[in-house]
Structure formats: C-alpha cells, structure tokens
Design a protein around this motif. Structure first.
Motif, mmCIF file in Angstrom:
data_model
loop_
_atom_site.group_PDB
_atom_site.id
_atom_site.type_symbol
_atom_site.label_atom_id
_atom_site.label_comp_id
_atom_site.label_asym_id
_atom_site.label_seq_id
_atom_site.Cartn_x
_atom_site.Cartn_y
_atom_site.Cartn_z
ATOM 1 N N ARG A 1 17.994 -21.699 -1.424
ATOM 2 C CA ARG A 1 18.704 -20.755 -0.545
ATOM 3 C C ARG A 1 18.706 -21.302 0.877
ATOM 4 O O ARG A 1 17.666 -21.759 1.372
ATOM 5 C CB ARG A 1 17.972 -19.413 -0.607
ATOM 6 N N ARG B 1 22.336 -12.427 -8.380
ATOM 7 C CA ARG B 1 21.542 -11.607 -9.312
ATOM 8 C C ARG B 1 22.132 -11.656 -10.720
ATOM 9 O O ARG B 1 21.415 -11.797 -11.703
ATOM 10 C CB ARG B 1 21.528 -10.141 -8.862
ATOM 11 N N PRO C 1 26.326 -15.428 -2.867
ATOM 12 C CA PRO C 1 25.231 -14.440 -2.779
ATOM 13 C C PRO C 1 25.562 -13.141 -3.500
ATOM 14 O O PRO C 1 24.674 -12.465 -4.016
ATOM 15 C CB PRO C 1 25.071 -14.210 -1.265
ATOM 16 N N ILE D 1 18.778 -11.825 -0.959
ATOM 17 C CA ILE D 1 20.041 -12.132 -1.647
ATOM 18 C C ILE D 1 21.121 -12.290 -0.584
ATOM 19 O O ILE D 1 22.127 -11.591 -0.578
ATOM 20 C CB ILE D 1 20.426 -11.017 -2.648
#
Ligand code: SAM
Length: 221
Positions: free
Chosen positions: A186, A167, A163, A212
């Motif tokens: 996820r 991004r 995690p 996230i």
C-alpha cells in the motif's frame, strides 16, 4: 531524427527521479503529460520551467496527429505519466504503438526509473526470475476467472487493484486461493507505505478499515 523520451517519474516520493530524467525533461521541447497539474508538482520541486501538453487515455486521434507533426518537424518530446513508467497500465503504450505501427521516423528512448510493479516484486521475497503481471483486476466481467486463474499459476503474479475493491479482492482470494502467500503493498514510497504479508485471510485481518485508502499492488506466490 527527433526523439521521444519515455520517462519514468516517481510513484509517490518525489525524490525517486533519476538525474538523467531531470536533464531530459529540462532539455525537451515539450513534455506530454497524463495530467499537466500532476506533473507540475514534480517540475516545481526541481524548479524546472517546461512547456507541457496533456496526453491521456481519452486523447483523440487529432492529438496524436499533432504529436506526430511536432516530431516530424524535429521537436524532441518527453512523455510522462502520473506515476511510474509510462505505458505500464497507463496511456503511454498507445502512443508508442501508433508510432511503431505507422513507421513514424522517430527515436523512441526509454529513461528508466520507478514502477509500482517492480517495486512490489523487489520487496516480495517471492521468486522473481519468472513472473506474470496482470495489470488491473477486471471490474465486473471476468473477475472470478481472474482469481481462479491465479490459483493455478505457477509463477509469481503481480497486479493492481483500486482501493474501492481491495476488500472484495481479498474476499475472492480467500475463496479461490486461501493457502497462497500474498504481499499487499500500500502507498509505496509514500508516508503511509505499508506492506502486509500472509495468506489472504491473515492479510484481511491486518488491514483496518482506515487503511483501505491509497494505491495498492498485490503479489501472489
Ligand atoms: N505506470 C505505473 C507504474 O509504472 O507503476 C502504473 C500506472 S497505473 C494507472 C496506477 C496503479 O499503479 C495504481 O492504481 C496502483 O495500483 C499502482 N500504483 C501506482 N503507484 C503506487 C504506489 N505508490 N503504491 C502502490 N501502488 C501504486
């Protein structure tokens, strides 16, 4: 000859365990766990009282010697990891490799069940007759090459990402494979299970900062 059972356990939802896995866990002389506290939750749910011992990626060779000694004395052992199928990007494969390479006289028996890789592929909608699993994205060195290689890959690609770097992974995918279709899975089988589909740019817009969190598997067409 003694048996070493390689047992798949849930990747989140504790109901994802086979009847055979539960029976073998109950019958084994000792359960080798990546983290005994983690496995205890599963054992408690099914009211199983079992002897456990930790075996993880930092275990020393003396631990392997102990395991070999137990197997040679006729004990039946079960190996479980924190999630999914032992040996798939977790410590199980080291033990099996050692036993095979050193020709230790033991039956190594798979007890199949969940794996994050296969779960992600199964809902991807991408071709799965031929796919490649790349494990975890490298943290530093080789990260760019990892994504560049995916851009040239004809087969469906599956990999894990933490995690903390999801991004960053999406940014790299936007740069190196902007047109590819991807699926970001996820928290599979858990309360916050979410599946994001689209190009890397589209998926980036869909994932809010609060999302996230948790565990991720990515699939690229
Ligand atoms: N042996 C496991 C298997 O069979 O899937 C994988 C172990 S690996 C150390 C752990 C990684 O698998 C996590 O960091 C995540 O990328 C992925 N993973 C495990 N459980 C997951 C879940 N419920 N949802 C999404 N990804 C998961």
């Amino acid at each position: 000859m003694s048996n070493l059972y390689i047992i798949a356990t849930p990747i989140g939802n504790l109901e994802d365990i086979t009847l055979r896995a539960l029976r073998v866990i109950k019958e084994a002389d000792l359960i080798l766990c990546e983290d005994t506290r983690h496995t205890k939750r599963l054992l408690d749910k099914y009211e199983i009282i079992a002897q456990t011992m930790s075996y993880h990626q930092h275990s020393k060779i003396s631990k392997i010697d102990k395991i070999v000694g137990l197997l040679e004395s006729g004990k039946n052992l079960a190996l479980v990891s924190d999630a999914g199928t032992p040996g798939i990007s977790d410590p199980g494969n080291k033990l099996v490799e050692y036993l095979v390479e050193n020709k230790i006289d033991v039956n190594i028996i798979p007890i199949p069940g969940p794996s994050a890789v296969v779960s992600a592929l199964s809902i991807s909608g991408f071709p799965t007759d031929n796919f490649v699993f790349l494990g975890f994205v490298p943290h530093k060195k080789g990260r760019q090459t990892f994504f560049k290689n995916i851009a040239n890959e004809k087969r469906t690609v599956v990999f894990y990402e933490s995690p903390h770097r999801i991004r960053k992974a999406l940014e790299s995918m936007k740069e190196y494979l902007p047109e590819k279709e991807i699926v970001v899975c996820r928290e599979l089988t858990k309360i916050y299970e979410t599946i994001y589909r689209g190009t890397p740019g589209e998926v980036t817009k869909k994932i809010t900062p609060e999302q996230i969190k948790g565990e991720f598997v990515l699939v690229v067409r």
